[in-house]
Motif scaffolding. Structure first.
Motif, PDB file in Angstrom:
ATOM      1  N   ARG A 103       0.835  -1.209   0.000  1.00 35.62           N
ATOM      2  CA  ARG A 103       0.000   0.000   0.000  1.00 35.62           C
ATOM      3  C   ARG A 103       0.873   1.265   0.000  1.00 35.62           C
ATOM      4  O   ARG A 103       0.596   2.219  -0.729  1.00 35.62           O
ATOM      5  CB  ARG A 103      -0.920  -0.016   1.220  1.00 35.62           C
ATOM      6  CG  ARG A 103      -1.769   1.192   1.370  1.00 35.62           C
ATOM      7  CD  ARG A 103      -3.153   1.167   0.806  1.00 35.62           C
ATOM      8  NE  ARG A 103      -3.880  -0.055   0.903  1.00 35.62           N
ATOM      9  CZ  ARG A 103      -4.756  -0.441  -0.021  1.00 35.62           C
ATOM     10  NH1 ARG A 103      -4.968   0.300  -1.076  1.00 35.62           N
ATOM     11  NH2 ARG A 103      -5.414  -1.559   0.109  1.00 35.62           N
ATOM     12  N   GLU A 104       1.935   1.280   0.799  1.00 38.89           N
ATOM     13  CA  GLU A 104       2.835   2.436   0.848  1.00 38.89           C
ATOM     14  C   GLU A 104       3.537   2.638  -0.497  1.00 38.89           C
ATOM     15  O   GLU A 104       3.651   3.762  -0.984  1.00 38.89           O
ATOM     16  CB  GLU A 104       3.890   2.256   1.943  1.00 38.89           C
ATOM     17  CG  GLU A 104       3.342   2.303   3.343  1.00 38.89           C
ATOM     18  CD  GLU A 104       4.342   1.817   4.388  1.00 38.89           C
ATOM     19  OE1 GLU A 104       4.118   2.100   5.565  1.00 38.89           O
ATOM     20  OE2 GLU A 104       5.341   1.150   4.030  1.00 38.89           O
ATOM     21  N   LEU A 150       2.507   1.597  -3.448  1.00 46.16           N
ATOM     22  CA  LEU A 150       1.504   2.013  -4.429  1.00 46.16           C
ATOM     23  C   LEU A 150       1.234   3.505  -4.304  1.00 46.16           C
ATOM     24  O   LEU A 150       1.243   4.230  -5.304  1.00 46.16           O
ATOM     25  CB  LEU A 150       0.214   1.216  -4.225  1.00 46.16           C
ATOM     26  CG  LEU A 150      -0.993   1.619  -5.080  1.00 46.16           C
ATOM     27  CD1 LEU A 150      -0.689   1.439  -6.557  1.00 46.16           C
ATOM     28  CD2 LEU A 150      -2.212   0.809  -4.686  1.00 46.16           C
ATOM     29  N   THR A 151       1.050   3.996  -3.095  1.00 47.99           N
ATOM     30  CA  THR A 151       0.781   5.412  -2.874  1.00 47.99           C
ATOM     31  C   THR A 151       1.951   6.276  -3.332  1.00 47.99           C
ATOM     32  O   THR A 151       1.766   7.280  -4.021  1.00 47.99           O
ATOM     33  CB  THR A 151       0.496   5.670  -1.377  1.00 47.99           C
ATOM     34  OG1 THR A 151      -0.571   4.810  -0.971  1.00 47.99           O
ATOM     35  CG2 THR A 151       0.117   7.109  -1.119  1.00 47.99           C
ATOM     36  N   GLU A 152       3.163   5.857  -2.982  1.00 51.91           N
ATOM     37  CA  GLU A 152       4.356   6.618  -3.339  1.00 51.91           C
ATOM     38  C   GLU A 152       4.566   6.663  -4.854  1.00 51.91           C
ATOM     39  O   GLU A 152       4.848   7.720  -5.421  1.00 51.91           O
ATOM     40  CB  GLU A 152       5.576   5.996  -2.656  1.00 51.91           C
ATOM     41  CG  GLU A 152       6.761   6.900  -2.581  1.00 51.91           C
ATOM     42  CD  GLU A 152       7.898   6.315  -1.765  1.00 51.91           C
ATOM     43  OE1 GLU A 152       9.053   6.424  -2.209  1.00 51.91           O
ATOM     44  OE2 GLU A 152       7.623   5.735  -0.691  1.00 51.91           O
ATOM     45  N   CYS A 200       2.251   6.130  -7.252  1.00 56.24           N
ATOM     46  CA  CYS A 200       1.151   6.861  -7.899  1.00 56.24           C
ATOM     47  C   CYS A 200       1.343   8.365  -7.765  1.00 56.24           C
ATOM     48  O   CYS A 200       1.081   9.114  -8.700  1.00 56.24           O
ATOM     49  CB  CYS A 200      -0.191   6.437  -7.310  1.00 56.24           C
ATOM     50  SG  CYS A 200      -0.739   4.836  -7.905  1.00 56.24           S
ATOM     51  N   THR A 201       1.824   8.810  -6.609  1.00 54.00           N
ATOM     52  CA  THR A 201       2.091  10.239  -6.412  1.00 54.00           C
ATOM     53  C   THR A 201       3.216  10.705  -7.333  1.00 54.00           C
ATOM     54  O   THR A 201       3.107  11.746  -7.978  1.00 54.00           O
ATOM     55  CB  THR A 201       2.467  10.511  -4.939  1.00 54.00           C
ATOM     56  OG1 THR A 201       1.409  10.038  -4.104  1.00 54.00           O
ATOM     57  CG2 THR A 201       2.671  11.985  -4.687  1.00 54.00           C
ATOM     58  N   GLU A 203      -3.123   6.380 -11.293  1.00 56.89           N
ATOM     59  CA  GLU A 203      -4.274   6.010 -10.468  1.00 56.89           C
ATOM     60  C   GLU A 203      -4.044   4.637  -9.846  1.00 56.89           C
ATOM     61  O   GLU A 203      -3.706   3.691 -10.557  1.00 56.89           O
ATOM     62  CB  GLU A 203      -5.538   5.923 -11.324  1.00 56.89           C
ATOM     63  CG  GLU A 203      -6.058   7.243 -11.793  1.00 56.89           C
ATOM     64  CD  GLU A 203      -6.806   7.998 -10.713  1.00 56.89           C
ATOM     65  OE1 GLU A 203      -7.356   7.363  -9.794  1.00 56.89           O
ATOM     66  OE2 GLU A 203      -6.822   9.235 -10.805  1.00 56.89           O
ATOM     67  N   PRO A 204      -4.243   4.500  -8.530  1.00 62.46           N
ATOM     68  CA  PRO A 204      -4.187   3.160  -7.941  1.00 62.46           C
ATOM     69  C   PRO A 204      -5.436   2.382  -8.337  1.00 62.46           C
ATOM     70  O   PRO A 204      -6.538   2.920  -8.328  1.00 62.46           O
ATOM     71  CB  PRO A 204      -4.169   3.439  -6.434  1.00 62.46           C
ATOM     72  CG  PRO A 204      -4.790   4.781  -6.284  1.00 62.46           C
ATOM     73  CD  PRO A 204      -4.505   5.538  -7.553  1.00 62.46           C
ATOM     74  N   CYS A 232      -4.816  -3.301  -4.668  1.00 67.15           N
ATOM     75  CA  CYS A 232      -3.684  -3.698  -3.834  1.00 67.15           C
ATOM     76  C   CYS A 232      -4.114  -4.915  -3.021  1.00 67.15           C
ATOM     77  O   CYS A 232      -5.001  -4.815  -2.179  1.00 67.15           O
ATOM     78  CB  CYS A 232      -3.272  -2.547  -2.919  1.00 67.15           C
ATOM     79  SG  CYS A 232      -1.859  -2.940  -1.893  1.00 67.15           S
TER      80      CYS A 232
END
Length: 95
Positions: free
Chosen positions: A58-59, A61-63, A65-66, A71-72, A75
Motif C-alpha cells: 500500500r505504501e 503504491l501510494t508513493e 502513484c504520487t 491512479e491506484p 492492492c
C-alpha cells in the motif's frame, strides 16, 4: 475514477504478469523511471513487493502513484496495480 472503471481495470490486470518488482532499496529513481516507461507503453501495470522490501504494498503504491501521477487500481497482499493513460497513444478507453 468510478468503481465501474476500476472494476474493468482490475479484470484486465487479473491475467497480467507482474512486470515491476520493488526490492530491498525501496522506491529509487530507477524504479520510478522503469514504472513510468512501462505505464507509457502499457497504461496498466502489475507490480510486486519483494519479501525484504521496507515498504508495504500500500505504501509503495501510494508513493509510486504520487510520483507518476497515476491512479491506484488494486492492492492485494504484496501485489498492486496502477493505471495511467498514455500520452502518445491511449488504448484503454474508460467508460
Amino acid at each position: 475514477m468510478t468503481s465501474k472503471q476500476r472494476a474493468m481495470l482490475r479484470s484486465m490486470a487479473n491475467t497480467m504478469e507482474t512486470i515491476l518488482y520493488v526490492g530491498k532499496d525501496g522506491i529509487v529513481p530507477g524504479t520510478i523511471k522503469q514504472a513510468s516507461d512501462a505505464l507509457e507503453a502499457r497504461e496498466i501495470i502489475k507490480c510486486a513487493i519483494q519479501q525484504n522490501c521496507p515498504l508495504t504494498a500500500r505504501e509503495a503504491l501510494t508513493e509510486l502513484c504520487t510520483a507518476l501521477d497515476a491512479e491506484p487500481v488494486q492492492c492485494i497482499g504484496r501485489r498492486f496495480v496502477m493505471y495511467r493513460p498514455s500520452k502518445e497513444n491511449p488504448r484503454i478507453v474508460l467508460e
